[in-house]
Design a protein around this motif. Structure first.
Motif, PDB file in Angstrom:
ATOM      1  N   LEU A  69       3.470  -1.511  33.275  1.00 16.03           N
ATOM      2  CA  LEU A  69       3.914  -2.372  34.381  1.00 16.03           C
ATOM      3  C   LEU A  69       4.902  -1.628  35.289  1.00 16.03           C
ATOM      4  CD1 LEU A  69       3.972  -5.711  32.424  1.00 16.03           C
ATOM      5  CD2 LEU A  69       2.686  -5.319  34.532  1.00 16.03           C
ATOM      6  N   TYR A  74       2.655   0.658  37.312  1.00 14.78           N
ATOM      7  CA  TYR A  74       2.025  -0.198  38.328  1.00 14.78           C
ATOM      8  C   TYR A  74       2.986  -0.410  39.502  1.00 14.78           C
ATOM      9  CZ  TYR A  74       0.941  -4.796  40.375  1.00 14.78           C
ATOM     10  OH  TYR A  74       0.724  -5.846  41.233  1.00 14.78           O
ATOM     11  N   ILE A 105       7.764  -7.079  41.217  1.00 13.73           N
ATOM     12  CA  ILE A 105       6.471  -7.726  41.530  1.00 13.73           C
ATOM     13  C   ILE A 105       6.704  -8.965  42.407  1.00 13.73           C
ATOM     14  CG2 ILE A 105       4.358  -8.751  40.614  1.00 13.73           C
ATOM     15  CD1 ILE A 105       4.883  -7.227  37.976  1.00 13.73           C
ATOM     16  N   HIS A 106       7.743  -9.722  42.074  1.00 15.06           N
ATOM     17  CA  HIS A 106       8.054 -10.934  42.842  1.00 15.06           C
ATOM     18  C   HIS A 106       8.322 -10.590  44.308  1.00 15.06           C
ATOM     19  CE1 HIS A 106       9.650 -14.997  43.501  1.00 15.06           C
ATOM     20  NE2 HIS A 106      10.593 -14.427  44.209  1.00 15.06           N
ATOM     21  N   GLY A 133       5.275  -9.621  46.248  1.00 15.47           N
ATOM     22  CA  GLY A 133       4.503 -10.807  46.649  1.00 15.47           C
ATOM     23  C   GLY A 133       4.970 -11.338  47.994  1.00 15.47           C
ATOM     24  N   LEU A 184      -3.663  -4.987  39.287  1.00 18.30           N
ATOM     25  CA  LEU A 184      -3.290  -3.937  38.319  1.00 18.30           C
ATOM     26  C   LEU A 184      -4.553  -3.286  37.763  1.00 18.30           C
ATOM     27  CD1 LEU A 184      -0.481  -3.954  35.758  1.00 18.30           C
ATOM     28  CD2 LEU A 184      -2.768  -3.468  34.921  1.00 18.30           C
ATOM     29  N   ILE A 185      -5.583  -4.080  37.507  1.00 11.42           N
ATOM     30  CA  ILE A 185      -6.844  -3.474  37.070  1.00 11.42           C
ATOM     31  C   ILE A 185      -7.431  -2.666  38.227  1.00 11.42           C
ATOM     32  CG2 ILE A 185      -7.457  -5.183  35.312  1.00 11.42           C
ATOM     33  CD1 ILE A 185      -9.326  -6.433  37.479  1.00 11.42           C
ATOM     34  N   TYR A 191      -4.867   2.784  33.472  1.00 13.53           N
ATOM     35  CA  TYR A 191      -5.486   2.939  32.142  1.00 13.53           C
ATOM     36  C   TYR A 191      -6.679   3.857  32.260  1.00 13.53           C
ATOM     37  CZ  TYR A 191      -2.919  -0.946  30.146  1.00 13.53           C
ATOM     38  OH  TYR A 191      -1.941  -1.750  29.669  1.00 13.53           O
ATOM     39  N   LEU A 238       7.100 -11.676  29.058  1.00 17.38           N
ATOM     40  CA  LEU A 238       6.699 -11.838  30.463  1.00 17.38           C
ATOM     41  C   LEU A 238       5.735 -13.016  30.627  1.00 17.38           C
ATOM     42  CD1 LEU A 238       6.627  -8.074  31.391  1.00 17.38           C
ATOM     43  CD2 LEU A 238       7.974  -9.812  32.577  1.00 17.38           C
ATOM     44  N   TRP A 244      -9.553 -14.919  32.422  1.00 20.34           N
ATOM     45  CA  TRP A 244      -9.448 -13.634  31.709  1.00 20.34           C
ATOM     46  C   TRP A 244      -9.426 -13.839  30.198  1.00 20.34           C
ATOM     47  CZ3 TRP A 244     -10.665  -9.134  33.496  1.00 20.34           C
ATOM     48  CH2 TRP A 244     -10.448  -8.795  34.832  1.00 20.34           C
ATOM     49  N   HIS A 272      -4.608  -3.275  21.894  1.00 22.50           N
ATOM     50  CA  HIS A 272      -4.374  -2.743  23.242  1.00 22.50           C
ATOM     51  C   HIS A 272      -5.590  -2.053  23.856  1.00 22.50           C
ATOM     52  CE1 HIS A 272      -1.961  -0.859  26.427  1.00 22.50           C
ATOM     53  NE2 HIS A 272      -1.092  -1.801  26.146  1.00 22.50           N
ATOM     54  N   PHE A 332     -12.964  -3.202  30.717  1.00 21.48           N
ATOM     55  CA  PHE A 332     -11.507  -3.065  30.764  1.00 21.48           C
ATOM     56  C   PHE A 332     -10.976  -2.995  29.328  1.00 21.48           C
ATOM     57  CE2 PHE A 332     -12.810  -5.802  34.368  1.00 21.48           C
ATOM     58  CZ  PHE A 332     -12.429  -4.990  35.414  1.00 21.48           C
ATOM     59  N   GLY A 362      -5.223  -4.586  26.729  1.00 20.72           N
ATOM     60  CA  GLY A 362      -3.843  -4.414  27.190  1.00 20.72           C
ATOM     61  C   GLY A 362      -3.754  -4.430  28.705  1.00 20.72           C
ATOM     62  N   GLU A 363      -4.744  -3.797  29.321  1.00 16.07           N
ATOM     63  CA  GLU A 363      -4.816  -3.735  30.788  1.00 16.07           C
ATOM     64  C   GLU A 363      -4.980  -5.140  31.376  1.00 16.07           C
ATOM     65  OE1 GLU A 363      -8.421  -1.703  31.725  1.00 16.07           O
ATOM     66  OE2 GLU A 363      -7.943  -1.429  33.856  1.00 16.07           O
ATOM     67  N   ASP A 407      -1.679  -7.132  31.044  1.00 10.17           N
ATOM     68  CA  ASP A 407      -0.711  -6.691  32.063  1.00 10.17           C
ATOM     69  C   ASP A 407      -1.125  -7.200  33.449  1.00 10.17           C
ATOM     70  OD1 ASP A 407       1.095  -5.369  30.409  1.00 10.17           O
ATOM     71  OD2 ASP A 407       0.093  -3.433  30.584  1.00 10.17           O
ATOM     72  N   HIS A 408      -2.418  -7.192  33.696  1.00 12.66           N
ATOM     73  CA  HIS A 408      -2.920  -7.677  34.996  1.00 12.66           C
ATOM     74  C   HIS A 408      -2.601  -9.168  35.189  1.00 12.66           C
ATOM     75  CE1 HIS A 408      -5.547  -8.045  38.493  1.00 12.66           C
ATOM     76  NE2 HIS A 408      -6.078  -9.116  37.922  1.00 12.66           N
ATOM     77  N   ILE A 459      -0.185 -10.881  33.880  1.00 13.01           N
ATOM     78  CA  ILE A 459       1.270 -11.009  34.105  1.00 13.01           C
ATOM     79  C   ILE A 459       1.610 -10.722  35.566  1.00 13.01           C
ATOM     80  CG2 ILE A 459       3.496  -9.879  33.642  1.00 13.01           C
ATOM     81  CD1 ILE A 459       2.415  -9.410  30.721  1.00 13.01           C
ATOM     82  N   ALA A 460       1.150  -9.561  36.052  1.00 13.84           N
ATOM     83  CA  ALA A 460       1.485  -9.150  37.422  1.00 13.84           C
ATOM     84  C   ALA A 460       0.883 -10.113  38.442  1.00 13.84           C
ATOM     85  CB  ALA A 460       0.989  -7.724  37.675  1.00 13.84           C
ATOM     86  N   ILE A 490       3.126 -13.299  38.764  1.00 12.93           N
ATOM     87  CA  ILE A 490       4.432 -13.039  39.405  1.00 12.93           C
ATOM     88  C   ILE A 490       4.248 -12.770  40.896  1.00 12.93           C
ATOM     89  CG2 ILE A 490       6.534 -11.637  39.398  1.00 12.93           C
ATOM     90  CD1 ILE A 490       5.907 -10.885  36.468  1.00 12.93           C
ATOM     91  N   HIS A 491       3.203 -12.009  41.227  1.00 15.35           N
ATOM     92  CA  HIS A 491       2.930 -11.688  42.632  1.00 15.35           C
ATOM     93  C   HIS A 491       2.714 -12.966  43.449  1.00 15.35           C
ATOM     94  CE1 HIS A 491       1.399  -9.250  45.986  1.00 15.35           C
ATOM     95  NE2 HIS A 491       0.464 -10.171  46.125  1.00 15.35           N
TER      96      HIS A 491
END
Lengths: 158, 158
Positions: free
Chosen positions: A4, A7, A129-130, A133, A151-152, A157, B4, B52, B98, B115, B118-119, B122-123, B125-126, B129-130
């Motif tokens: 993260l 990222y 990240i916030h 946005g 992120l993907i 990765y 997170l 997801w 992971h 994918f 783990g990726e 994380d995606h 989460i981001a 937040i975004h």
């Protein structure tokens, strides 16, 4: 956790490239949310990340405010100058430090607060990240496509 | 990583409470960034997170679009209905998973993508937040204080 951060650093650099295509007046324009503008947000992200790493490691923090960095070139330069310190800390961090206590002193109030290292690192991640946005909304206000937040598919990765 | 997610779930609930204080017209109003509006963003966050988790676990995904949930009550209800599935998966997930591969089929293009678990986490989460960062700008446009985005001082760490 490290992914993260990686990222965030990649997205931040993409926003710096995006900023090169936008008139500086639009980057500096005062906007009524977040910390108040596009370039100011990028400065804030850089400064806050570094400041927390200083809190953890005992380094002296920056003594600069945005006015000293109110150009794209200076914010990019600041980010690149501070990055080795931040990157070295984050990429060498291990989960065994998760519960390590960090005491932060607030000079304005004279108060102290204690956090955990894991908590601080998660906070830094979410903080960037916030704010990114928010940039995505302002980009659309300027009639421009924002940087992708995915992120993907970023190749972080392998 | 779990922190997170817990942060996101807590912030999402705070935004649901915030939405209760705002006229539904403002929540539904079309806005020119992100997915296009406040309530639509909250629906999108809920639907994407669940989708997801379905991709990873092989569950059938939701077959709903926003039009079926275009009220605060319905989006909150959807979030609370899906949360046990998501929470159970995330909170029982371990780092040993992971690198596990997840193949996703895109019905529209007929293409497959692979994918890592783990990726994907994380995606997710981001992603949330975004989008929450976008809500914070729209809150200010409505003359309202947004929900705090701080991860520290939320009591997630004890």
């Amino acid at each position: 956790m490290k992914t993260l951060f990686q990222y965030n650093w990649q997205v931040r650099d993409d926003w710096f490239s995006w900023c090169e295509t936008v008139p500086e007046g639009d980057l500096l324009k005062s906007r009524g949310a977040g910390v108040g503008g596009i370039l100011k947000t990028l400065f804030h992200i850089v400064a806050v990340e570094y400041s927390w790493i200083c809190d953890i490691t005992g380094r002296p923090d920056l003594d600069d405010d945005f006015e000293a960095h109110a150009s794209l070139e200076r914010v990019v330069s600041l980010s690149r100058t501070l990055h080795p310190v931040v990157g070295d800390f984050v990429l060498n961090w291990t989960d065994s430090r998760h519960q390590e206590k960090v005491t932060v002193y607030h000079p304005r109030t004279g108060q102290q607060e204690t956090f955990r290292e894991g908590e601080i690192l998660d906070h830094i991640i979410a903080h960037e990240i916030h704010h990114i946005g928010q940039l995505s909304v302002w980009a659309r206000e300027l009639g421009r496509e924002p940087v992708t937040a995915n992120l993907i598919r970023r190749g972080i990765y392998n």
